[in-house]
Scaffold this motif. Structure first.
Motif, PDB file in Angstrom:
ATOM      1  N   ALA A 171      -9.207  20.108   8.841  1.00  0.00           N
ATOM      2  CA  ALA A 171     -10.458  19.351   8.226  1.00  0.00           C
ATOM      3  C   ALA A 171     -11.609  19.785   9.228  1.00  0.00           C
ATOM      4  CB  ALA A 171     -10.256  17.783   8.300  1.00  0.00           C
ATOM      5  N   THR A 172     -11.403  19.965  10.610  1.00  0.00           N
ATOM      6  CA  THR A 172     -12.444  20.205  11.464  1.00  0.00           C
ATOM      7  C   THR A 172     -12.969  21.547  11.111  1.00  0.00           C
ATOM      8  OG1 THR A 172     -10.729  20.376  13.321  1.00  0.00           O
ATOM      9  CG2 THR A 172     -12.271  18.563  13.218  1.00  0.00           C
ATOM     10  N   LEU A 174     -12.996  22.958   8.300  1.00  0.00           N
ATOM     11  CA  LEU A 174     -13.846  22.821   6.970  1.00  0.00           C
ATOM     12  C   LEU A 174     -15.145  22.027   7.460  1.00  0.00           C
ATOM     13  CD1 LEU A 174     -10.832  21.799   4.557  1.00  0.00           C
ATOM     14  CD2 LEU A 174     -12.376  23.875   4.607  1.00  0.00           C
ATOM     15  N   GLY A 175     -15.411  21.736   8.589  1.00  0.00           N
ATOM     16  CA  GLY A 175     -16.977  20.992   8.804  1.00  0.00           C
ATOM     17  C   GLY A 175     -16.804  19.553   9.030  1.00  0.00           C
ATOM     18  N   VAL A 176     -15.684  18.877   9.086  1.00  0.00           N
ATOM     19  CA  VAL A 176     -15.545  17.460   9.197  1.00  0.00           C
ATOM     20  C   VAL A 176     -15.813  17.399  10.690  1.00  0.00           C
ATOM     21  CG1 VAL A 176     -14.201  15.520   9.303  1.00  0.00           C
ATOM     22  CG2 VAL A 176     -13.909  17.332   7.555  1.00  0.00           C
ATOM     23  N   GLN A 177     -16.801  16.248  10.941  1.00  0.00           N
ATOM     24  CA  GLN A 177     -16.981  15.853  12.439  1.00  0.00           C
ATOM     25  C   GLN A 177     -15.937  14.885  12.766  1.00  0.00           C
ATOM     26  OE1 GLN A 177     -20.922  14.464  12.956  1.00  0.00           O
ATOM     27  NE2 GLN A 177     -20.660  14.353  15.324  1.00  0.00           N
ATOM     28  N   ARG A 178     -15.419  14.837  13.754  1.00  0.00           N
ATOM     29  CA  ARG A 178     -14.719  13.603  14.352  1.00  0.00           C
ATOM     30  C   ARG A 178     -15.357  13.107  15.607  1.00  0.00           C
ATOM     31  NH1 ARG A 178     -11.642  12.608  18.759  1.00  0.00           N
ATOM     32  NH2 ARG A 178      -9.776  11.047  18.495  1.00  0.00           N
ATOM     33  N   ILE A 179     -15.431  11.611  15.549  1.00  0.00           N
ATOM     34  CA  ILE A 179     -15.973  10.822  16.422  1.00  0.00           C
ATOM     35  C   ILE A 179     -14.988  10.014  17.128  1.00  0.00           C
ATOM     36  CG2 ILE A 179     -17.555   8.817  17.130  1.00  0.00           C
ATOM     37  CD1 ILE A 179     -19.601  10.089  15.033  1.00  0.00           C
ATOM     38  N   GLU A 180     -14.899  10.066  18.330  1.00  0.00           N
ATOM     39  CA  GLU A 180     -13.775   8.993  18.788  1.00  0.00           C
ATOM     40  C   GLU A 180     -14.545   7.597  19.223  1.00  0.00           C
ATOM     41  OE1 GLU A 180     -10.898   7.255  21.246  1.00  0.00           O
ATOM     42  OE2 GLU A 180     -10.484   9.175  20.246  1.00  0.00           O
ATOM     43  N   GLY A 181     -13.725   6.512  18.771  1.00  0.00           N
ATOM     44  CA  GLY A 181     -14.167   5.291  19.094  1.00  0.00           C
ATOM     45  C   GLY A 181     -13.523   4.317  18.348  1.00  0.00           C
ATOM     46  N   LYS A 182     -13.605   2.892  18.835  1.00  0.00           N
ATOM     47  CA  LYS A 182     -13.375   1.782  18.051  1.00  0.00           C
ATOM     48  C   LYS A 182     -14.270   0.916  17.577  1.00  0.00           C
ATOM     49  CE  LYS A 182      -9.509  -1.246  19.448  1.00  0.00           C
ATOM     50  NZ  LYS A 182      -8.797  -1.969  20.719  1.00  0.00           N
ATOM     51  N   MET A 183     -14.211   0.785  16.493  1.00  0.00           N
ATOM     52  CA  MET A 183     -15.049  -0.202  15.689  1.00  0.00           C
ATOM     53  C   MET A 183     -15.187  -1.442  16.138  1.00  0.00           C
ATOM     54  SD  MET A 183     -15.821  -0.879  11.534  1.00  0.00           S
ATOM     55  CE  MET A 183     -14.952  -2.342  11.524  1.00  0.00           C
ATOM     56  N   THR A 184     -16.567  -1.836  16.425  1.00  0.00           N
ATOM     57  CA  THR A 184     -16.458  -3.546  16.545  1.00  0.00           C
ATOM     58  C   THR A 184     -17.249  -4.358  15.581  1.00  0.00           C
ATOM     59  OG1 THR A 184     -18.765  -2.676  17.588  1.00  0.00           O
ATOM     60  CG2 THR A 184     -17.053  -3.186  19.242  1.00  0.00           C
ATOM     61  N   HIS A 185     -18.255  -3.652  14.930  1.00  0.00           N
ATOM     62  CA  HIS A 185     -18.590  -4.592  13.595  1.00  0.00           C
ATOM     63  C   HIS A 185     -19.393  -3.786  12.772  1.00  0.00           C
ATOM     64  CE1 HIS A 185     -21.975  -4.550  16.799  1.00  0.00           C
ATOM     65  NE2 HIS A 185     -22.765  -4.859  15.760  1.00  0.00           N
ATOM     66  N   VAL A 186     -19.716  -4.136  11.744  1.00  0.00           N
ATOM     67  CA  VAL A 186     -20.102  -3.529  10.529  1.00  0.00           C
ATOM     68  C   VAL A 186     -21.484  -4.172   9.826  1.00  0.00           C
ATOM     69  CG1 VAL A 186     -19.758  -3.013   8.023  1.00  0.00           C
ATOM     70  CG2 VAL A 186     -17.882  -3.149   9.553  1.00  0.00           C
ATOM     71  N   ASP A 187     -22.519  -3.400   9.704  1.00  0.00           N
ATOM     72  CA  ASP A 187     -23.669  -3.740   9.148  1.00  0.00           C
ATOM     73  C   ASP A 187     -23.757  -3.687   7.435  1.00  0.00           C
ATOM     74  OD1 ASP A 187     -25.044  -4.208  11.499  1.00  0.00           O
ATOM     75  OD2 ASP A 187     -25.821  -2.138  11.533  1.00  0.00           O
ATOM     76  N   LEU A 188     -23.921  -5.031   6.812  1.00  0.00           N
ATOM     77  CA  LEU A 188     -23.971  -4.801   5.619  1.00  0.00           C
ATOM     78  C   LEU A 188     -25.291  -4.929   4.811  1.00  0.00           C
ATOM     79  CD1 LEU A 188     -21.150  -7.367   4.465  1.00  0.00           C
ATOM     80  CD2 LEU A 188     -21.044  -4.952   4.704  1.00  0.00           C
ATOM     81  N   ASP A 189     -25.880  -4.180   4.037  1.00  0.00           N
ATOM     82  CA  ASP A 189     -27.132  -3.969   3.353  1.00  0.00           C
ATOM     83  C   ASP A 189     -27.385  -5.534   2.833  1.00  0.00           C
ATOM     84  OD1 ASP A 189     -29.190  -4.053   1.253  1.00  0.00           O
ATOM     85  OD2 ASP A 189     -29.273  -1.767   2.032  1.00  0.00           O
ATOM     86  N   GLY A 190     -28.562  -6.023   3.336  1.00  0.00           N
ATOM     87  CA  GLY A 190     -28.886  -7.416   2.892  1.00  0.00           C
ATOM     88  C   GLY A 190     -29.209  -7.743   1.544  1.00  0.00           C
TER      89      GLY A 190
END
Length: 496
Positions: A171-172, A174-190
C-alpha cells in the motif's frame, strides 16, 4: 469524480482490514483522484493469529498484482483446499468442504443427483469420493490447478500480523501515507453529522471526506462516534468466545484447515510453515473459560509457544455498514464467528463493493443504500450457512441440543425445506456459498433428501454406476500425480 479536487480518504486502524482496504483503494482509484491516509497505533496491536482464508483472497492478491510465491514465503504461508470437519454432526463423522465441486453436470443434472440415486440402491461411497480437491488434500498434496480449466480453487493459511505488514509495504508503495497515532476524539460536522476529522493523542488532526473504520470490535467510528446500532445474532449463533494459542508444528502441513467439534464447541487447527495456529470456539453459557483453556492446551499437537489469548465476541452486524461518510470494514461492521474463515472474506468483499459504489465527495445516498442492502443480504446468507453447521448436529451435549432448539431464520428454513423435498439448493441473490458448499455440509451431516432430480432416472442404474466408478478412479489417478504440499512449498515459496 470532481475534477481538480482530490478526495481525502482516511482509514482508521491497520491490521488486515486497514491494509487490504488501503492497498485495494490505492490500486483501483489512482493517486490524482484520491489521497489515502491510514492511521494506526503500534500500541493497540492487532488480533494477529494464524489466519485461514477462502479463495476470494487469491482474487484480492491478483488484483493487487501480488506474486503468490513471494506472498506465501513472506507470511509463513501454506495452501488451503478446504476445511475438514471432524466429529461434527456425530462423533466419528468426517466430511470435507472443498473449494471445488463434485464434477461436471451430466445432461444438465448435477452429479449429486446421480449419487443420491446410487445411494438409494445401497451404494455407500461418500460424496467426498467425487471431490478432486479432497482427493488431493487428504493425502497432503498440493499444486495450483490449470487456470484455463480449474478443477478446484485454493486459498491460504498465513500469519495475520505478517500479512498486514506485507500489505503495508504494498500500500505505501502505491502512495498510501501511514500516520502513527492513537485516536482520542472525533469532530462531527454540526450541520450534516458527518465525520469531519479525527484527533490523535500526539496532537495531530486528520481531516477527510470519506472515513473507513478498521478498528475491529472497538468500532470507534461507525459504532461509537456515529452511534450505529448493532443487530445482534447471538440467538442463532450461540458461540461467543474464542481462545487462540500457537504451537510447534509436529509434521508436514496439511493443505486444509481442520475444524473439530467437541462437547463445548469446536477447535481449529491452522498449519503455517513455522508453527500451527490453534483455537477453541465455545459458548460461555455452556463452558467456562478454564474448561476451554484446558481442552485447547491438552489437544495441541505440539508444545505451546505462547499463553492462550481470550477473545469475546457477539455475532451480528451494524445496522448500516456505511453510515454518513463512514464505511465499516471487517469486524468494525460485522462479525460472524471463526467458522468457515469468513473474516478476511468479508473484508475483501466490503472493499470491492465500495469500489463498485465509490462516492464523489458529496455522497449520493443511493450508493450508500445499495451498499448497505447488498452487505446486509450477503452477510445474512453467510449467517444461514454457518447456522446450518450447528443446527444439523445430532450430538447429545447441552450446547448442541440448544443449537437444534433454536428458531432458525426463515431464509434458512426455506433452503432446508426445498433441499429435503427436492435435493436442490435454493440459492437466492447475493450468495457467497454456492451449491457444492451447501452439499458438503448437508450431505456431510447425513441430511439426505427425500428425492432427487427426475432426470437422474433416465439411464439404467448400471450405466450410472459405471460412470460414477470411472469418475472416482479418474480422481484417484489424477490426485496421485500431484506433488506433496511440503514439496511444493519447498520448491516455490519456502520461508527463510
Amino acid at each position: 469524480m470532481n475534477s481538480g479536487h482530490q478526495q481525502d480518504i482516511v482509514i482508521l486502524g491497520g491490521g488486515a482490514a486497514g491494509w487490504i482496504a488501503a492497498a485495494l483503494l490505492a490500486k483501483k482509484t489512482g493517486r490524482h483522484q484520491t489521497r489515502i491516509t491510514l492511521v494506526e497505533s503500534e500500541e493497540i496491536g492487532i488480533i494477529g493469529v494464524g489466519e485461514a482464508t477462502v479463495p476470494v483472497l487469491a482474487q484480492c492478491n491478483a488484483l493487487l498484482g501480488i506474486d503468490e510465491s513471494d506472498f506465501v514465503r513472506r507470511t509463513q504461508g501454506t495452501f488451503k483446499l478446504g476445511i475438514e470437519f471432524c466429529d461434527w454432526g456425530v462423533a466419528g463423522n468426517r466430511h470435507f468442504h472443498a473449494f471445488s465441486d463434485y464434477g461436471h453436470q451430466v445432461e444438465g443434472v448435477a452429479p449429486h443427483h446421480y449419487w443420491l440415486r446410487l445411494r438409494q440402491s445401497g451404494d455407500d461411497h461418500p460424496i467426498d469420493d467425487y471431490s478432486f480437491a479432497y482427493a488431493v488434500a487428504k493425502n497432503n498434496k498440493f499444486a495450483p490447478t490449470d487456470p484455463q480449466n480449474p478443477r478446484y480453487h485454493h486459498a491460504y493459511h498465513f500469519d495475520a500480523a505478517l500479512y498486514a505488514r506485507y500489505l503495508r509495504d504494498v500500500a505505501t508503495e502505491l502512495g498510501v501515507q501511514r500516520i502513527e497515532g492513537k485516536m482520542t476524539h472525533v469532530d462531527l460536522d454540526g450541520e450534516t453529522g458527518d465525520i469531519a476529522a479525527i484527533h490523535l493523542a500526539n496532537g495531530v488532526t486528520v481531516a477527510g471526506d470519506l472515513f473507513l473504520d478498521c478498528t475491529g470490535f472497538a468500532s470507534e467510528l461507525l459504532g461509537k462516534a456515529l452511534n450505529t446500532p448493532f443487530v445482534d445474532w447471538s440467538r442463532w449463533l450461540l458461540c461467543d468466545r474464542a481462545m487462540a494459542a500457537p504451537s510447534k508444528r509436529p509434521d508436514e502441513p496439511t493443505p486444509f484447515t481442520r475444524s473439530t467439534a467437541h462437547a463445548g464447541g469446536w477447535r481449529w487447527t491452522i498449519p503455517l510453515q513455522h508453527r500451527s495456529g490453534n483455537g477453541m470456539v465455545y459458548s460461555s453459557e455452556f463452558w467456562s473459560d478454564d474448561a476451554a483453556r484446558d481442552a485447547l492446551v491438552s489437544n495441541l499437537d505440539g508444545e505451546p509457544l505462547a499463553e492462550p489469548r481470550l477473545f469475546r465476541f457477539t455475532s451480528g452486524h451494524r445496522k448500516q455498514f456505511w453510515n454518513r461518510n463512514c464505511v465499516g470494514i471487517g469486524f468494525a461492521s460485522s462479525f460472524l464467528e471463526p467458522l468457515e474463515s469468513t473474516g478476511l472474506q468479508l473484508i475483501v468483499m466490503g472493499v470491492l463493493k465500495l469500489l463498485r459504489y465509490f462516492p464523489e465527495r458529496t455522497i449520493d445516498p443511493v450508493l450508500r443504500d445499495e451498499y448497505n442492502q447488498l452487505s446486509t443480504r450477503e452477510i445474512e446468507r453467510i449467517r444461514d450457512f454457518i447456522i446450518a453447521h450447528y443446527y444439523l448436529s445430532r450430538r447429545p451435549e447441552p450446547l448442541w441440543a440448544a443449537c437444534r432448539d433454536i428458531e432458525i431464520p426463515d431464509s434458512l428454513r426455506h433452503k432446508l425445506d426445498v433441499w429435503n423435498a427436492t435435493g436442490q439448493i435454493a440459492l437466492g441473490d447475493s450468495e457467497s456459498y454456492m451449491e457444492p458448499s451447501w452439499l458438503a455440509i448437508l450431505l456431510g451431516n447425513g441430511v439426505i433428501p427425500a428425492r432427487y432430480n427426475i432426470s437422474a432416472d433416465l439411464y439404467p442404474l448400471d450405466q450410472i454406476r459405471k460412470g460414477m466408478d470411472l469418475r472416482r478412479e479418474e480422481i484417484i489417478r489424477s490426485a496421485q500425480a500431484v506433488p506433496s504440499h511440503q514439496d511444493f512449498i519447498n520448491r516455490h515459496c519456502k520461508a527463510p
